[in-house]
Write an enzyme that holds these catalytic residues in place. Structure first.
Site, PDB file in Angstrom:
ATOM      1  CG  LEU A 194      -2.179  -0.849   1.111  1.00 21.76           C
ATOM      2  CD1 LEU A 194      -3.046  -0.699   2.348  1.00 21.76           C
ATOM      3  CD2 LEU A 194      -2.982  -0.520  -0.128  1.00 21.76           C
ATOM      4  CG  HIS A 195       3.039   2.063  -3.616  1.00 18.35           C
ATOM      5  ND1 HIS A 195       2.650   2.942  -4.592  1.00 18.35           N
ATOM      6  CD2 HIS A 195       2.907   0.831  -4.151  1.00 18.35           C
ATOM      7  CE1 HIS A 195       2.316   2.276  -5.685  1.00 18.35           C
ATOM      8  NE2 HIS A 195       2.459   0.984  -5.438  1.00 18.35           N
ATOM      9  CB  ALA A 196       1.873   7.268  -2.939  1.00 20.51           C
TER      10      ALA A 196
END
Length: 91
Positions: free
Chosen positions: A16-18
């Protein structure tokens, strides 16, 4: 109304990166009911907060628990679970 929880496995190959965190947090915000997300046995954070979601450090294959309370919570969790299990990093 009682709380509904759902545990899902993260599908995005980079976690769950940007970008996937933004999609998820926006969907949680748009739901209009209180929703939290927690990694493993950690403290839950507001699912509508992109900073909160990113701060969990969720990676590919990790399990998270979503909790929602309110009208339509089951359908909201279905939508959010689908977002989390989709690989948003696929070419």
């Amino acid at each position: 109304m009682s709380e509904i929880t759902r545990t899902v496995r993260i599908g995005s190959s980079h976690g769950l990166h940007a970008r996937p965190a933004k999609l998820f947090a926006q969907a949680a915000k748009d739901a209009g009911i209180p929703i939290t997300i927690a990694k493993d046995a950690g403290a839950p954070v507001n699912a509508a907060s992109i900073l909160g979601v990113i701060s969990l450090g969720v990676e590919h294959g990790d399990y998270v628990t979503l909790t929602a309370d309110g009208d339509g919570a089951e359908a909201v969790l279905d939508t959010l679970a689908e977002l989390l299990t989709t690989d948003h990093d696929a070419a």
